[in-house]
Design a protein around this motif. Structure first.
Motif, short mmCIF file in Angstrom:
data_model
loop_
_atom_site.label_atom_id
_atom_site.label_comp_id
_atom_site.label_asym_id
_atom_site.label_seq_id
_atom_site.Cartn_x
_atom_site.Cartn_y
_atom_site.Cartn_z
N ILE A 1 41.45 3.44 24.73
CA ILE A 1 41.14 2.33 23.84
C ILE A 1 39.81 1.69 24.20
O ILE A 1 38.99 1.38 23.33
N SER A 2 39.55 1.50 25.50
CA SER A 2 38.28 0.88 25.88
C SER A 2 37.11 1.77 25.48
O SER A 2 36.09 1.28 24.99
N ALA A 3 37.25 3.08 25.64
CA ALA A 3 36.19 4.00 25.21
C ALA A 3 36.02 3.95 23.70
O ALA A 3 34.89 3.96 23.19
N GLY A 4 37.12 3.88 22.98
CA GLY A 4 37.05 3.79 21.52
C GLY A 4 36.34 2.53 21.05
O GLY A 4 35.54 2.58 20.12
N ILE A 5 36.62 1.43 21.71
CA ILE A 5 35.96 0.17 21.34
C ILE A 5 34.46 0.28 21.59
O ILE A 5 33.65 -0.11 20.75
N MET A 6 34.08 0.84 22.73
CA MET A 6 32.66 0.93 23.06
C MET A 6 31.95 1.98 22.21
O MET A 6 30.79 1.82 21.87
N ASN A 7 32.65 3.06 21.83
CA ASN A 7 32.01 4.16 21.11
C ASN A 7 31.95 3.95 19.60
O ASN A 7 30.90 4.15 19.00
N THR A 8 33.05 3.59 19.00
CA THR A 8 33.12 3.60 17.53
C THR A 8 33.06 2.22 16.90
O THR A 8 33.53 2.02 15.79
N SER A 9 32.48 1.28 17.59
CA SER A 9 32.36 -0.07 17.06
C SER A 9 30.88 -0.43 16.96
O SER A 9 30.01 0.42 17.08
#
Length: 153
Positions: free
Chosen positions: A59-67
């Motif tokens: 989730i943390s990677a997703g927030i940093m990558n796709t936001s």
């Protein structure tokens, strides 16, 4: 967000975690905003996010990558992790955090955040269609030549 909660496997649990995260962010920052992460190094921002309830590496990677942050952070779900484990890129028993830590340094440095997101989506799709948990279809795999597991079958 409503659409995402409706399609979640456990929508009630996801809603409770979201509420807990928002409450925690407001308690720490005074408002429901992640703007402070923009000035942080990616690893530090992810570490901060992982202090929130229910937030782990995926989730943390997703927030940093796709936001709005558009950072180089590889999202690894269970299927994608299985693919890279079978390929021999990460140890067989590696959890998501260890797999992330093993993969990030070996990914091409010229890849953008969008390239990392595409890698995730392709790895996830490969896991859903060919590199399934039981009875993988190695003869049909497009990466078989580069896969430790596929080469042994």
């Amino acid at each position: 967000m409503k659409a995402h909660l409706q399609t979640a496997t456990f929508p009630a649990m996801a809603a409770e975690r979201l509420k807990a995260c928002l409450q925690d962010i407001i308690a720490q920052r005074g408002k429901a905003s992640l703007d402070h992460l923009a000035t942080m190094e990616t690893a530090d921002a992810m570490a901060w996010l992982e202090t929130l309830p229910g937030i782990a590496r995926k989730i943390s990677a997703g927030i940093m990558n796709t936001s709005q942050f558009d950072r180089k952070a590889l999202v690894l779900d269970t299927g994608h992790r299985r693919v890279v484990q079978r390929m021999g890129l990460v140890p067989p028993k590696a959890d998501t955090t260890r797999a992330y830590d093993e993969l990030m340094p070996i990914l091409p440095p010229e890849w953008s955040a969008a390239d990392l997101d595409e890698h995730h989506l392709l790895g996830k799709r490969l896991a859903q269609t060919i590199c399934r948990p039981k009875r993988p279809d190695c003869p049909s795999c497009p990466v078989r030549a580069d896969c430790e597991t596929g080469r042994t079958l």
